[in-house]
Design a protein around this motif. Structure first.
Motif, short mmCIF file in Angstrom:
data_model
loop_
_atom_site.label_atom_id
_atom_site.label_comp_id
_atom_site.label_asym_id
_atom_site.label_seq_id
_atom_site.Cartn_x
_atom_site.Cartn_y
_atom_site.Cartn_z
N GLN A 80 32.43 30.68 38.57
CA GLN A 80 32.69 31.55 37.42
C GLN A 80 31.56 32.54 37.23
O GLN A 80 30.56 32.53 37.95
CB GLN A 80 32.84 30.68 36.16
CG GLN A 80 31.63 29.80 35.89
CD GLN A 80 31.86 28.79 34.78
OE1 GLN A 80 31.17 28.84 33.77
NE2 GLN A 80 32.81 27.89 34.98
N ILE B 59 27.71 35.24 39.84
CA ILE B 59 28.62 34.15 40.15
C ILE B 59 27.83 32.84 40.24
O ILE B 59 26.74 32.81 40.81
CB ILE B 59 29.36 34.43 41.47
CG1 ILE B 59 30.45 35.50 41.24
CG2 ILE B 59 29.97 33.18 42.06
CD1 ILE B 59 31.21 35.87 42.48
N TYR C 205 34.76 33.89 32.93
CA TYR C 205 35.77 34.34 33.89
C TYR C 205 35.73 33.37 35.08
O TYR C 205 34.78 33.33 35.85
CB TYR C 205 35.46 35.76 34.37
CG TYR C 205 35.57 36.82 33.30
CD1 TYR C 205 36.29 36.61 32.12
CD2 TYR C 205 34.95 38.06 33.47
CE1 TYR C 205 36.38 37.59 31.15
CE2 TYR C 205 35.04 39.05 32.50
CZ TYR C 205 35.75 38.81 31.34
OH TYR C 205 35.84 39.79 30.38
N ILE D 18 36.87 32.19 38.65
CA ILE D 18 37.42 32.90 39.81
C ILE D 18 37.88 31.96 40.92
O ILE D 18 38.64 32.38 41.80
CB ILE D 18 36.40 33.91 40.37
CG1 ILE D 18 35.11 33.22 40.81
CG2 ILE D 18 36.12 35.00 39.34
CD1 ILE D 18 34.14 34.14 41.51
N ALA E 16 37.45 39.64 36.18
CA ALA E 16 36.13 39.45 36.80
C ALA E 16 35.68 40.64 37.63
O ALA E 16 34.47 40.86 37.79
CB ALA E 16 36.14 38.20 37.67
N ILE F 162 31.41 41.48 37.90
CA ILE F 162 30.62 40.82 38.93
C ILE F 162 29.48 41.71 39.43
O ILE F 162 29.66 42.92 39.64
CB ILE F 162 31.52 40.42 40.13
CG1 ILE F 162 32.53 39.37 39.71
CG2 ILE F 162 30.68 39.92 41.29
CD1 ILE F 162 33.55 39.04 40.79
#
Length: 322
Positions: free
Chosen positions: A101, A177, A197, A199, A219, A223
């Motif tokens: 995430q 991330i 978020y 992913i 996302a 990012i």
């Protein structure tokens, strides 16, 4: 109001990936075998912490703020955040890998969710042999390359893995991330925000057999696709001194390896102080009273306190201020 050192009733959260370390290592009163989070100090709507010690027992954090304002939080904190408590304090037990995430920054979170972003830090309290975290990419990645990896299932090939041990500390800025790996117990300090978020979730299903929601499209613009070696926090661990760890706009965190009595003059500190005990136990005294804090417990000291006394034969504390 007598703002003595305050403890709060932990808000316990069952998670698909949770385990038993909050119960077995931190002595939380838990019957479930999948408790993943203990929210120690929270001003999140629907999850407001409540005092559990002394004459203020049963008083919510929000009530304390409304009644005491700057005396509890600090004048500068009230000027920035009003009556919102700006930090969320947790202990997290990952029996399984958490989802991969990231969190949006303040600007994006405000535009999309009318919320703060989520900058956070982790202090590893316990880890199984070989346990790892995912933090960032293992190379610079283009957005199109990232999208392709999500579509063809090769995202894990782009991840950076960090094997961890007790005491390792990581700063997770917005856009990075990340994921906590199986076998890791940690203390988390973060902005008050629950905007995440997700992913990738290892294709896990919830108790009803459904895949958890992913936030792939949200996302993309949040990012940070670059590879950065900026997350491992280097700090000293000298006894009975303030060892600086993280100093960012949202919180300041210090490490204290306590083996004796230590008195802090905090006359110029215009902020509340939080202590998380990550090892041993200590007595904490301020202008209004004292409390014993053990491993896995958290204490809030009001900004109006001008002297803090820490006493222990052996304790490890995280000290958090704004």
């Amino acid at each position: 109001m007598n703002l003595y050192p305050l403890k709060f009733d932990p808000i316990l959260k069952e998670r698909l990936w949770g385990g038993t370390k909050l119960k077995n290592v931190l002595n939380k009163l838990i019957s479930s075998d999948i408790t993943g989070e203990s929210w120690e100090l929270s001003g999140v709507d629907g999850n407001i912490s409540v005092v559990v010690n002394g004459e203020l027992r049963g008083t919510s954090l929000q009530e304390l703020i409304q009644q005491n304002g700057a005396e509890l939080l600090g004048k500068s904190v009230v000027e920035r955040f009003g009556s919102d408590f700006p930090i969320l304090i947790k202990f997290i037990d990952a029996n399984q890998d958490l989802s991969i995430q990231l969190h949006p920054d303040d600007k994006l979170a405000k535009e999309r969710h009318n919320s703060f972003g989520k900058t956070e830090m982790w202090y590893v309290m316990d880890s199984d042999p070989g346990a790892k975290l995912i933090i960032g990419f293992n190379k610079n990645v283009e957005k199109d390359e990232y999208i392709k990896s999500v579509e063809n299932g090769s995202l894990l090939d782009l991840m950076n893995y960090e094997e961890v041990n007790e005491g390792d500390t990581f700063f997770i800025n917005t856009g990075k991330i990340h994921a906590i790996g199986a076998g890791v117990l940690l203390a988390e300090i973060q902005q008050t925000s629950d905007i995440t978020y997700r992913i990738f979730d290892f294709n896990r299903k919830d108790k009803d057999g459904n895949l958890r929601e992913l936030h792939t499209d949200l996302a993309l613009d949040a990012i940070d696709y670059s590879m950065k070696d900026d997350f491992k926090v280097q700090y000293s661990n000298e006894n009975n001194v303030i060892n600086k760890m993280v100093d960012c706009p949202y919180f300041k965190t210090n490490f204290i390896d306590l083996t004796a009595e230590m008195i802090q003059d905090v006359t110029k500190r215009d902020s509340f102080t939080i202590y998380m005990c990550v090892g041993g136990e200590a007595e904490i005294r301020d202008d209004w009273g004292s409390v014993l804090i053990k491993k896995g417990e958290t204490v809030l000291i009001a900004a109006a306190s001008k002297s803090i006394e820490l006493i222990a034969e052996k304790a490890k504390l995280l000290e958090v201020t704004i």
